[in-house]
Write a protein that holds these residues in place. Sequence first.
Motif, PDB file in Angstrom:
ATOM      1  N   LEU A 189      55.702   7.426  18.714  1.00  0.00           N
ATOM      2  CA  LEU A 189      54.793   6.275  18.649  1.00  0.00           C
ATOM      3  C   LEU A 189      54.264   5.983  20.045  1.00  0.00           C
ATOM      4  CD1 LEU A 189      56.768   3.725  16.415  1.00  0.00           C
ATOM      5  CD2 LEU A 189      54.954   5.284  15.726  1.00  0.00           C
ATOM      6  N   GLU A 190      53.062   5.415  20.111  1.00  0.00           N
ATOM      7  CA  GLU A 190      52.542   4.970  21.401  1.00  0.00           C
ATOM      8  C   GLU A 190      53.438   3.835  21.900  1.00  0.00           C
ATOM      9  OE1 GLU A 190      48.428   3.920  21.508  1.00  0.00           O
ATOM     10  OE2 GLU A 190      47.861   5.629  20.257  1.00  0.00           O
ATOM     11  N   LYS A 191      53.479   3.661  23.221  1.00  0.00           N
ATOM     12  CA  LYS A 191      54.265   2.565  23.795  1.00  0.00           C
ATOM     13  C   LYS A 191      53.750   1.250  23.212  1.00  0.00           C
ATOM     14  CE  LYS A 191      56.368   1.455  28.147  1.00  0.00           C
ATOM     15  NZ  LYS A 191      56.490   1.869  29.528  1.00  0.00           N
ATOM     16  N   HIS A 192      54.646   0.459  22.649  1.00  0.00           N
ATOM     17  CA  HIS A 192      54.348  -0.809  21.965  1.00  0.00           C
ATOM     18  C   HIS A 192      53.551  -0.604  20.676  1.00  0.00           C
ATOM     19  CE1 HIS A 192      56.042  -3.188  25.198  1.00  0.00           C
ATOM     20  NE2 HIS A 192      55.348  -2.458  26.047  1.00  0.00           N
ATOM     21  N   GLY A 193      53.399   0.625  20.236  1.00  0.00           N
ATOM     22  CA  GLY A 193      52.679   0.911  18.994  1.00  0.00           C
ATOM     23  C   GLY A 193      53.567   0.699  17.781  1.00  0.00           C
ATOM     24  N   LYS A 194      52.924   0.637  16.642  1.00  0.00           N
ATOM     25  CA  LYS A 194      53.699   0.511  15.409  1.00  0.00           C
ATOM     26  C   LYS A 194      53.063   1.359  14.324  1.00  0.00           C
ATOM     27  CE  LYS A 194      51.470  -3.700  13.699  1.00  0.00           C
ATOM     28  NZ  LYS A 194      51.684  -5.094  13.307  1.00  0.00           N
ATOM     29  N   ILE A 195      53.870   1.655  13.325  1.00  0.00           N
ATOM     30  CA  ILE A 195      53.397   2.429  12.192  1.00  0.00           C
ATOM     31  C   ILE A 195      53.899   1.743  10.932  1.00  0.00           C
ATOM     32  CG2 ILE A 195      55.395   3.993  12.259  1.00  0.00           C
ATOM     33  CD1 ILE A 195      53.518   6.209  11.286  1.00  0.00           C
ATOM     34  N   GLU A 196      53.038   1.694   9.920  1.00  0.00           N
ATOM     35  CA  GLU A 196      53.422   1.149   8.626  1.00  0.00           C
ATOM     36  C   GLU A 196      53.637   2.319   7.689  1.00  0.00           C
ATOM     37  OE1 GLU A 196      50.567  -1.743   7.341  1.00  0.00           O
ATOM     38  OE2 GLU A 196      51.123  -3.134   8.932  1.00  0.00           O
ATOM     39  N   LEU A 197      54.836   2.420   7.157  1.00  0.00           N
ATOM     40  CA  LEU A 197      55.182   3.520   6.276  1.00  0.00           C
ATOM     41  C   LEU A 197      55.070   3.051   4.834  1.00  0.00           C
ATOM     42  CD1 LEU A 197      58.352   4.600   8.245  1.00  0.00           C
ATOM     43  CD2 LEU A 197      56.086   5.625   8.376  1.00  0.00           C
ATOM     44  N   PRO A 198      54.230   3.702   4.037  1.00  0.00           N
ATOM     45  CA  PRO A 198      54.045   3.262   2.650  1.00  0.00           C
ATOM     46  C   PRO A 198      55.316   3.460   1.829  1.00  0.00           C
ATOM     47  CG  PRO A 198      52.962   5.359   3.020  1.00  0.00           C
ATOM     48  CD  PRO A 198      53.461   4.893   4.356  1.00  0.00           C
ATOM     49  N   LEU A 199      55.489   2.616   0.848  1.00  0.00           N
ATOM     50  CA  LEU A 199      56.677   2.688   0.012  1.00  0.00           C
ATOM     51  C   LEU A 199      56.695   3.927  -0.874  1.00  0.00           C
ATOM     52  CD1 LEU A 199      57.056  -1.043  -1.058  1.00  0.00           C
ATOM     53  CD2 LEU A 199      58.147   0.158   0.818  1.00  0.00           C
ATOM     54  N   GLU A 200      55.539   4.564  -1.061  1.00  0.00           N
ATOM     55  CA  GLU A 200      55.485   5.762  -1.901  1.00  0.00           C
ATOM     56  C   GLU A 200      56.277   6.921  -1.297  1.00  0.00           C
ATOM     57  OE1 GLU A 200      52.308   4.288  -0.996  1.00  0.00           O
ATOM     58  OE2 GLU A 200      52.651   2.985  -2.718  1.00  0.00           O
ATOM     59  N   ALA A 201      56.277   7.023   0.036  1.00  0.00           N
ATOM     60  CA  ALA A 201      57.058   8.070   0.704  1.00  0.00           C
ATOM     61  C   ALA A 201      58.517   7.623   0.663  1.00  0.00           C
ATOM     62  CB  ALA A 201      56.579   8.264   2.127  1.00  0.00           C
ATOM     63  N   LYS A 202      59.388   8.464   0.190  1.00  0.00           N
ATOM     64  CA  LYS A 202      60.759   8.038  -0.093  1.00  0.00           C
ATOM     65  C   LYS A 202      61.721   8.110   1.088  1.00  0.00           C
ATOM     66  CE  LYS A 202      59.619   7.100  -4.195  1.00  0.00           C
ATOM     67  NZ  LYS A 202      59.086   5.805  -4.364  1.00  0.00           N
ATOM     68  N   GLU A 203      61.471   8.982   2.072  1.00  0.00           N
ATOM     69  CA  GLU A 203      62.388   9.110   3.205  1.00  0.00           C
ATOM     70  C   GLU A 203      61.614   9.214   4.515  1.00  0.00           C
ATOM     71  OE1 GLU A 203      65.833  11.661   0.908  1.00  0.00           O
ATOM     72  OE2 GLU A 203      65.264  12.216   2.910  1.00  0.00           O
ATOM     73  N   HIS A 204      62.156   8.577   5.535  1.00  0.00           N
ATOM     74  CA  HIS A 204      61.580   8.631   6.878  1.00  0.00           C
ATOM     75  C   HIS A 204      62.730   8.752   7.872  1.00  0.00           C
ATOM     76  CE1 HIS A 204      57.798   7.235   5.173  1.00  0.00           C
ATOM     77  NE2 HIS A 204      58.498   6.314   4.539  1.00  0.00           N
ATOM     78  N   THR A 205      62.494   9.471   8.971  1.00  0.00           N
ATOM     79  CA  THR A 205      63.506   9.607  10.010  1.00  0.00           C
ATOM     80  C   THR A 205      62.992   8.942  11.279  1.00  0.00           C
ATOM     81  OG1 THR A 205      64.258  11.682   9.059  1.00  0.00           O
ATOM     82  CG2 THR A 205      64.886  11.245  11.332  1.00  0.00           C
ATOM     83  N   VAL A 206      63.818   8.090  11.861  1.00  0.00           N
ATOM     84  CA  VAL A 206      63.469   7.379  13.091  1.00  0.00           C
ATOM     85  C   VAL A 206      64.487   7.782  14.157  1.00  0.00           C
ATOM     86  CG1 VAL A 206      63.109   5.131  14.172  1.00  0.00           C
ATOM     87  CG2 VAL A 206      62.591   5.440  11.746  1.00  0.00           C
ATOM     88  N   ARG A 207      63.971   8.237  15.318  1.00  0.00           N
ATOM     89  CA  ARG A 207      64.830   8.587  16.461  1.00  0.00           C
ATOM     90  C   ARG A 207      64.512   7.657  17.613  1.00  0.00           C
ATOM     91  NH1 ARG A 207      64.243  13.043  19.123  1.00  0.00           N
ATOM     92  NH2 ARG A 207      62.174  13.544  18.379  1.00  0.00           N
ATOM     93  N   PHE A 208      65.511   7.388  18.413  1.00  0.00           N
ATOM     94  CA  PHE A 208      65.395   6.460  19.530  1.00  0.00           C
ATOM     95  C   PHE A 208      65.612   7.223  20.828  1.00  0.00           C
ATOM     96  CE2 PHE A 208      67.511   4.643  15.834  1.00  0.00           C
ATOM     97  CZ  PHE A 208      66.556   3.728  15.423  1.00  0.00           C
TER      98      PHE A 208
END
Length: 106
Positions: A49-68
């Motif tokens: 993600l861009e610095k201070h950016g955000k993303i909205e993940l639609p509920l239709e997609a069942k799985e998402h992976t987030v790394r820090f």
Amino acid sequence: GRQASAADIRVDHKSVSRRHTAMYYKQNSHVVIQDLGGKHGTYVNNQRLEKHGKIELPLEAKEHTVRFGNAPVACQIIIPEIEQKQPQKETQHASEENKDQSQSLS
């Protein structure tokens, strides 16, 4: 983030900021992931993600992976399937059958 008092999900790694990422659910709409400006970034489905950016993940997609940052751990978001009951439409054939049965009972 790294700071226990500021994070619901604590990731104790040098590349993770005290307050690194915000995640929240917009009712009946999306799951929102927002980078809070950490030096090493937030990755959603392997995209930074861009610095201070955000993303909205639609509920239709069942799985998402987030790394820090560069932490050797990931958070997997699994969205349960929501059943939406559709009103059943009575077919013309069924209506005619019910009408015939009620007439024969009279």
